[in-house]
Write an enzyme that holds these catalytic residues in place. Structure first.
Site, mmCIF file in Angstrom:
data_model
loop_
_atom_site.group_PDB
_atom_site.id
_atom_site.type_symbol
_atom_site.label_atom_id
_atom_site.label_comp_id
_atom_site.label_asym_id
_atom_site.label_seq_id
_atom_site.Cartn_x
_atom_site.Cartn_y
_atom_site.Cartn_z
ATOM 1 N N ARG A 166 -4.934 10.475 4.340
ATOM 2 C CA ARG A 166 -3.872 11.477 4.529
ATOM 3 C C ARG A 166 -2.861 11.472 3.401
ATOM 4 O O ARG A 166 -2.276 12.499 3.066
ATOM 5 C CB ARG A 166 -3.092 11.173 5.799
ATOM 6 C CG ARG A 166 -3.798 11.326 7.064
ATOM 7 C CD ARG A 166 -2.823 11.045 8.180
ATOM 8 N NE ARG A 166 -1.717 11.996 8.149
ATOM 9 C CZ ARG A 166 -1.757 13.193 8.680
ATOM 10 N NH1 ARG A 166 -2.818 13.587 9.311
ATOM 11 N NH2 ARG A 166 -0.717 13.988 8.596
ATOM 12 N N CYS A 183 -4.905 12.865 13.332
ATOM 13 C CA CYS A 183 -5.626 11.630 13.021
ATOM 14 C C CYS A 183 -5.565 10.708 14.214
ATOM 15 O O CYS A 183 -5.013 11.061 15.257
ATOM 16 C CB CYS A 183 -5.059 10.966 11.779
ATOM 17 S SG CYS A 183 -3.531 10.122 12.095
ATOM 18 N N ASP A 190 4.310 0.295 12.092
ATOM 19 C CA ASP A 190 3.149 -0.339 11.463
ATOM 20 C C ASP A 190 2.971 -1.811 11.867
ATOM 21 O O ASP A 190 1.987 -2.438 11.480
ATOM 22 C CB ASP A 190 3.236 -0.237 9.932
ATOM 23 C CG ASP A 190 2.988 1.175 9.447
ATOM 24 O OD1 ASP A 190 2.483 1.996 10.234
ATOM 25 O OD2 ASP A 190 3.311 1.469 8.282
ATOM 26 N N ARG A 229 0.680 14.441 13.460
ATOM 27 C CA ARG A 229 1.162 14.265 12.096
ATOM 28 C C ARG A 229 1.193 15.556 11.261
ATOM 29 O O ARG A 229 0.465 15.683 10.275
ATOM 30 C CB ARG A 229 0.359 13.165 11.388
ATOM 31 C CG ARG A 229 0.481 11.857 12.131
ATOM 32 C CD ARG A 229 -0.261 10.756 11.463
ATOM 33 N NE ARG A 229 0.443 10.196 10.332
ATOM 34 C CZ ARG A 229 -0.059 9.241 9.561
ATOM 35 N NH1 ARG A 229 -1.256 8.782 9.796
ATOM 36 N NH2 ARG A 229 0.627 8.777 8.545
ATOM 37 N N ARG A 242 -8.759 -0.590 4.124
ATOM 38 C CA ARG A 242 -7.830 0.403 3.593
ATOM 39 C C ARG A 242 -6.473 -0.217 3.290
ATOM 40 O O ARG A 242 -5.752 0.285 2.430
ATOM 41 C CB ARG A 242 -7.649 1.542 4.596
ATOM 42 C CG ARG A 242 -8.956 2.227 4.911
ATOM 43 C CD ARG A 242 -8.736 3.444 5.737
ATOM 44 N NE ARG A 242 -7.689 4.239 5.135
ATOM 45 C CZ ARG A 242 -6.803 4.953 5.798
ATOM 46 N NH1 ARG A 242 -6.828 4.980 7.092
ATOM 47 N NH2 ARG A 242 -5.904 5.647 5.157
ATOM 48 N N LYS A 277 0.836 -1.207 0.000
ATOM 49 C CA LYS A 277 0.000 0.000 0.000
ATOM 50 C C LYS A 277 0.868 1.253 0.000
ATOM 51 O O LYS A 277 0.651 2.169 -0.794
ATOM 52 C CB LYS A 277 -0.894 0.001 1.246
ATOM 53 C CG LYS A 277 -1.586 1.327 1.471
ATOM 54 C CD LYS A 277 -2.498 1.304 2.693
ATOM 55 C CE LYS A 277 -1.802 1.493 4.024
ATOM 56 N NZ LYS A 277 -1.404 2.889 4.312
ATOM 57 N N ASN A 278 1.852 1.284 0.921
ATOM 58 C CA ASN A 278 2.604 2.529 1.099
ATOM 59 C C ASN A 278 3.658 2.768 0.021
ATOM 60 O O ASN A 278 4.339 3.797 0.030
ATOM 61 C CB ASN A 278 3.220 2.588 2.499
ATOM 62 C CG ASN A 278 2.132 2.779 3.551
ATOM 63 O OD1 ASN A 278 0.992 3.105 3.217
ATOM 64 N ND2 ASN A 278 2.476 2.567 4.817
HETATM 65 N N1 EPU Z 1 6.528 14.391 11.101
HETATM 66 C C1 EPU Z 1 6.596 15.730 11.405
HETATM 67 N N2 EPU Z 1 6.528 16.637 10.395
HETATM 68 C C2 EPU Z 1 6.384 16.259 9.097
HETATM 69 C C3 EPU Z 1 6.308 14.893 8.782
HETATM 70 C C4 EPU Z 1 6.389 13.973 9.811
HETATM 71 O O1 EPU Z 1 6.722 16.108 12.580
HETATM 72 O O2 EPU Z 1 6.323 17.136 8.221
HETATM 73 C C5 EPU Z 1 6.627 13.377 12.181
HETATM 74 C C6 EPU Z 1 5.346 12.560 12.334
HETATM 75 O O3 EPU Z 1 4.380 13.239 13.111
HETATM 76 C C7 EPU Z 1 5.875 11.302 12.966
HETATM 77 C C8 EPU Z 1 7.260 11.136 12.322
HETATM 78 O O4 EPU Z 1 7.590 12.415 11.800
HETATM 79 O O5 EPU Z 1 6.060 11.499 14.350
HETATM 80 C C9 EPU Z 1 7.351 10.128 11.184
HETATM 81 O O6 EPU Z 1 6.200 10.221 10.362
HETATM 82 P P1 EPU Z 1 6.255 9.990 8.793
HETATM 83 O O7 EPU Z 1 6.161 11.299 8.112
HETATM 84 O O8 EPU Z 1 7.405 9.115 8.439
HETATM 85 O O9 EPU Z 1 4.893 9.209 8.560
HETATM 86 P P2 EPU Z 1 3.998 9.312 7.262
HETATM 87 O O10 EPU Z 1 4.865 9.536 6.098
HETATM 88 O O11 EPU Z 1 2.883 10.258 7.507
HETATM 89 C C10 EPU Z 1 4.096 6.793 6.599
HETATM 90 C C11 EPU Z 1 3.131 5.678 6.376
HETATM 91 C C12 EPU Z 1 2.535 5.240 7.708
HETATM 92 C C13 EPU Z 1 3.686 4.792 8.599
HETATM 93 C C14 EPU Z 1 4.711 5.927 8.761
HETATM 94 C C15 EPU Z 1 5.948 5.553 9.569
HETATM 95 C C16 EPU Z 1 2.329 6.112 4.150
HETATM 96 C C17 EPU Z 1 1.207 6.509 3.262
HETATM 97 N N3 EPU Z 1 2.087 6.110 5.463
HETATM 98 O O12 EPU Z 1 3.372 7.867 7.198
HETATM 99 O O13 EPU Z 1 1.695 4.138 7.437
HETATM 100 O O14 EPU Z 1 3.211 4.444 9.873
HETATM 101 O O15 EPU Z 1 5.158 6.358 7.460
HETATM 102 O O16 EPU Z 1 6.591 4.481 8.976
HETATM 103 O O17 EPU Z 1 3.410 5.792 3.680
HETATM 104 C C18 EPU Z 1 -0.068 2.634 7.792
HETATM 105 O O18 EPU Z 1 0.188 2.112 6.694
HETATM 106 O O19 EPU Z 1 -0.874 2.094 8.608
HETATM 107 C C19 EPU Z 1 0.575 3.878 8.180
HETATM 108 C C20 EPU Z 1 0.109 4.668 9.156
#
Ligand code: EPU
Length: 417
Positions: free
Chosen positions: A77, A101, A291, A106, A383, A7-8
């Site tokens: 998201r 969320c 995850d 996030r 999802r 998915k990701n």
């Molecule tokens: N963060 C910030 N600022 C930003 C971006 C991130 O503070 O601009 C923080 C987040 O709040 C968090 C940390 O950085 O504390 C890491 O978050 P990240 O940005 O890596 O998460 P994401 O990109 O929003 C993706 C996956 C998630 C997975 C996370 C961590 C996708 C679509 N989603 O989210 O997947 O948990 O990386 O590996 O790729 C899931 O599939 O169930 C899922 C939630």
């Protein structure tokens, strides 16, 4: 158990098709609600698609609308991933702010900071990020923390910027590596994927590849079925995976007392003895993935003794704890630390899914619980897990989908993944 496309990886790759006008073909696209949401977003932007699973084609010849609207972003998201590609393609983009969320706040400050380093300017108003750029120019981006979608968003713009970009403290997840490979198949020049430094040499234009691009296997789906084998004291082989992407999860399962056999693209898990205690801390890749935290916790609820799980990525990712407690688990939470004291047996109950991975952990706990467990709010599972019920049934689980309550879906809260 056959494992589908990730998915990701699918979500960023689908939206990355925007940077190369024309017809793209993707293979091993999983049949998931989130994939449907991303295809709807592309459709709104003016890019029609054919198919929604397996082989999917997307036509990005024309972009007629440079917006990711609130109704789609609140559902998923990952729609914020449209920001980088739209800015690169149109010089302007309007993306609804996702808000918090179920698993945490996030923010997307790192996405914006990275795109600003390439010359983009942003204004926040009316719940939207309005971005503009006259000419994307390569720049130096140092992420404050490794962010998966943040790295992806900025990368999808940098490939079309003039000059070189360097990303430091970039995320290293296999899904980023897959996005890099896809972008490279369009003609992008990128080095360093899988490490925390990425070098991108911008090019003037990109073109769709002739051959379909096959999405990498889903390591979280894979890990979830491995836990299913472990928690039931069963014997399960997952097929069509990259075992190297699963190292941290396999280490945890070994420590928990499982026997693991790794093949080229298979992993077999068996558990004959008791579940042993494990202490894990979630970390960016290659550490233990957030995850998989909820699923491992379900297993550790049955361990002989006390385990500690520390969640360092998201501040609110223990929503499954009160639900696991309803099944008889003994878990105490202290801030970002969950301490589970293993019980001999879980007992079936009705539980409520709160986010995607939390739902998976409840299904896993239900497989091992005595009696019947009912998991509500299945739309979370849809999802991210393709044909979950059928795949579990095929390896002997007594599980059935007994219905969809449309009232539940109407009240669907903000999407987590
Ligand atoms: N963060 C910030 N600022 C930003 C971006 C991130 O503070 O601009 C923080 C987040 O709040 C968090 C940390 O950085 O504390 C890491 O978050 P990240 O940005 O890596 O998460 P994401 O990109 O929003 C993706 C996956 C998630 C997975 C996370 C961590 C996708 C679509 N989603 O989210 O997947 O948990 O990386 O590996 O790729 C899931 O599939 O169930 C899922 C939630």
């Amino acid at each position: 158990v056959p494992i589908g496309g990730a998915k990701n990886a699918t979500l960023p790759i689908l939206v990355a098709t925007l940077v190369a006008p024309g017809e793209h073909r993707l293979a091993r696209v999983p049949d998931l609600a989130d994939v449907g949401s991303m295809l709807s977003l592309l459709g709104r932007i003016g890019c029609p698609s054919l198919g929604h699973a397996g082989l999917v084609s997307v036509d990005t010849t024309r972009v007629i609308y440079n917006e990711a609207p609130y109704d789609l972003v609140r559902k998923m998201r990952a729609s914020v991933l449209a920001l980088g590609p739209l800015l690169a393609r149109c010089g302007e983009a309007h993306v609804s702010l996702p808000g918090g969320c179920a698993i945490g706040v996030r923010p997307i400050d790192q996405h914006l900071k990275g795109l600003e380093a390439l010359g983009c300017q942003f204004e926040l108003s009316g719940g939207y990020v309005h971005g503009k750029v006259e000419k994307l120019t390569g720049g130096r981006v140092r992420f404050d923390m490794p962010t998966v979608t943040g790295t992806e968003n900025v990368l999808m713009a940098a490939v079309l910027a003039q000059g070189e970009s360097v990303f430091e403290n970039a995320a290293r997840e296999p899904e980023i590596v897959d996005l890099v490979r896809f972008l490279r198949s369009l003609g992008a020049i990128i080095e360093g994927e899988g490490s925390s430094t990425l070098h991108v040499q911008g090019v003037a234009s990109l073109t769709p590849a002739k051959a379909p691009y096959a999405i990498l296997p889903d390591r979280v789906e894979a890990g979830t079925y491995l836990v299913a084998g472990a928690i039931t004291g069963g014997d399960i082989t997952i097929q069509g995976v990259n075992p190297g992407d699963l190292s941290a999860v396999l280490d945890a399962l070994l420590s928990a007392g499982c026997t693991i056999d790794v093949g080229d693209d298979t992993v077999r898990v068996r558990r004959e003895g008791p579940v042993r205690t494990v202490n894990v801390t979630t970390e960016p890749h290659p550490g233990f993935p957030t995850d998989m935290q909820a699923q491992l916790m379900a297993l550790l609820c049955l361990a002989q003794g006390e385990s500690e799980i520390r969640e360092t990525i998201f501040e609110n990712r223990f929503m499954h704890v009160p639900e696991l407690q309803r099944l008889g688990a003994n878990i105490d939470v202290f801030g970002n630390l969950a301490r589970t004291k293993g019980v001999r047996q879980l007992t079936g109950a009705t539980v409520m899914a709160t986010d995607l991975r939390a739902s998976a952990s409840l299904v896993l706990a239900g497989l091992a619980a005595r009696g019947r467990t009912e998991v509500l709010r299945l739309y979370h599972l849809d999802r991210g897990y393709e044909r979950l019920v059928e795949k579990l049934q095929a390896v002997g689980a007594q599980v059935a989908r007994v219905g969809d309550d449309p009232r539940e879906r109407a009240g669907q809260p903000g999407a987590a993944a």
